[in-house]
Each structure stands twice: as C-alpha cells, then as structure tokens.
Design a protein around this motif. Structure first.
Motif, short mmCIF file in Angstrom:
data_model
loop_
_atom_site.label_atom_id
_atom_site.label_comp_id
_atom_site.label_asym_id
_atom_site.label_seq_id
_atom_site.Cartn_x
_atom_site.Cartn_y
_atom_site.Cartn_z
N LYS A 6 0.87 -1.16 -0.06
CA LYS A 6 0.14 -0.02 -0.12
C LYS A 6 0.87 1.23 -0.15
O LYS A 6 1.91 1.39 0.91
CB LYS A 6 -0.92 0.10 1.44
N GLY A 7 0.59 1.87 -0.84
CA GLY A 7 1.35 3.50 -0.93
C GLY A 7 2.76 3.46 -1.14
O GLY A 7 3.34 4.38 -0.86
N ALA A 10 3.58 6.04 -3.44
CA ALA A 10 2.83 7.31 -3.35
C ALA A 10 3.78 8.59 -3.23
O ALA A 10 4.78 8.58 -2.50
CB ALA A 10 1.84 7.14 -2.18
N GLU A 30 -3.39 2.75 -3.27
CA GLU A 30 -2.82 3.98 -3.48
C GLU A 30 -1.15 3.77 -3.66
O GLU A 30 -0.35 4.64 -3.40
CB GLU A 30 -3.13 4.53 -2.21
N GLN A 33 -0.48 6.73 -6.04
CA GLN A 33 -1.18 7.92 -5.48
C GLN A 33 -0.37 9.05 -5.91
O GLN A 33 0.58 9.23 -5.29
CB GLN A 33 -1.83 7.89 -4.26
#
Length: 231
Positions: A6-7, A10, A30, A33
């Motif tokens: 996750k991320g 990002a 994400e 992101q």
C-alpha cells in the motif's frame, strides 16, 4: 518480486515511468497515488493479478493505461483525477467495478466498458468533460448517482433495454446532451428527475425519448416524496 504494498510509490512526484515485473500478483491500494509525472505504467501480465486496488493511480499523470485481461475487479477511485488520461479499454474479464473509478479524468475522450457489467456505479465517470460518446453495455441494469454528471461533451446516450434504474443527478450538468433514449420497460423503469438537471438541450421536444417509436417521456410521478420519471 511478487507484491507491492500500500502506498509504496505514493507521492514520488518525479517518477516518469514504471514497468512492473510479470511475477507480481498483488499491488496495494494507493501504490502510485499522487505520482504527478507518472505518464506510463506497465501492469503485470500474470494470471494471479486480478484486482486493481482502491486509489491505485489517483491524482497521477497517466496518459494511457493498459488493463490486463486477467483483471476481474477494479476498486473505487482507482484512476480518479488522472486528468491527462485520454482513453481506456476495460477488458470484458472485469465483472466488478466501483464508485468514482474515472471521476475527474478531464481529458478522457474514449472509454470502453466491459460487456458483462451490471452496474455503472456512483460518480464512475463524473466530470469527464472531454468524453464525447459512451456505449453503455447491454448487460447494465442500474446507473448510479452522479455517474455521468458534468460530462459536458456528451451529445447522445442510449440506455440499454436491461436498465431499469437511473439514479439521482446521473446526467446532471451534461450541457451538450441532446438525446437520452430510454428503453420501453412498460412503466417498470425508474429515473430520478434530478438525473437530467442542468441539461438544457434535453428539455426541448424530442430530448428524452422512450422506445423504438421515440415517443416523449411522460410527466414524473412521486416516489417516496421525490420526482421520478417512469419508462
């Protein structure tokens, strides 16, 4: 490499392109992101890679994206505010889509939806200002709230025969929309009156039409205190 968390990338604001190895089968939400310079992203060609996660590329600089035909699900806001994205083909393997996937993709001119799609979800293409036409698959049974709101270049939309429900503000603010062709469901179809709010060209005679004979839609009725067109 088998997974990306996750991320993971990002806000890597200067990352311009990325090729993900085909061994990768999961990418977290994400992950890309706010990668504002990310113009090209090559997703893995892996039979286990079946889901595009929530907010995967939101607010990124993508100009195009190839969705592998192994993907069966796209989660909410996956490509939200990818304002340089011009066209996307969603493969027919995708059976589950969610809210806001392509919302605020201002440069989107062409979008192909999967043939087996049942629902055009809430805000899925909201504010795709450059979108000039859209083919809604024959399998669609419901169009969600604000699904096409402020798609200001749309000129004509045909609702498929299976679609019996059109949500609030679904086409609101579609300034150029001249024709909304509804199927003849003999009174079983429902469309909230607000679905065509701020659509000046639809208000003229021949704007909202029903069935093969393209007859005018009747006056709205009240359902739970709200005005609803029946078709």
């Amino acid at each position: 490499l088998e997974s990306i968390g996750k991320g993971a990338f990002a806000q890597c604001s200067r990352l311009g392109s990325l090729k993900i190895p085909d061994y990768v089968d999961t990418i977290g939400s994400e992950a890309f992101q706010m990668c504002g310079s990310l113009a090209t992203l090559s997703l893995p060609q892996n039979a286990k890679f079946v889901k595009i996660a929530k907010g995967l590329c939101e607010c990124s600089g993508l100009t195009s994206i190839l969705i592998p035909n192994t993907v069966t699900e796209i989660e909410e806001c996956a490509f939200w505010l990818c304002d340089r994205l011009t066209s996307v083909v969603v493969p027919d393997t995708v059976t589950q889509m969610a809210d806001g996937i392509f919302a605020d993709c201002y440069s989107m001119v062409e979008l192909t939806l999967p043939k087996g799609l049942k629902t055009v979800h809430n805000e899925m293409m909201r504010d795709c200002r450059a979108l000039t036409s859209i083919t809604i698959p024959e399998s669609v049974e419901h169009i969600g709230d604000r699904a096409f709101e402020d798609c200001k270049s749309l000129k004509a939309v045909t609702i498929p025969a299976a679609c019996a429900s059109i949500g609030s503000w679904a086409f609101a603010g579609c300034d150029a929309l001249e024709i909304l062709h509804l199927p003849d469901l003999q009174g079983k179809g429902r469309m909230y009156k607000s679905a065509t709010y701020r659509c000046p060209l639809l208000q003229r005679e021949g704007g909202i039409v029903v069935g093969a004979d393209r007859r005018p839609i009747g006056a709205p009725i009240y359902v739970k205190g709200r005005e609803v067109f029946v078709y």
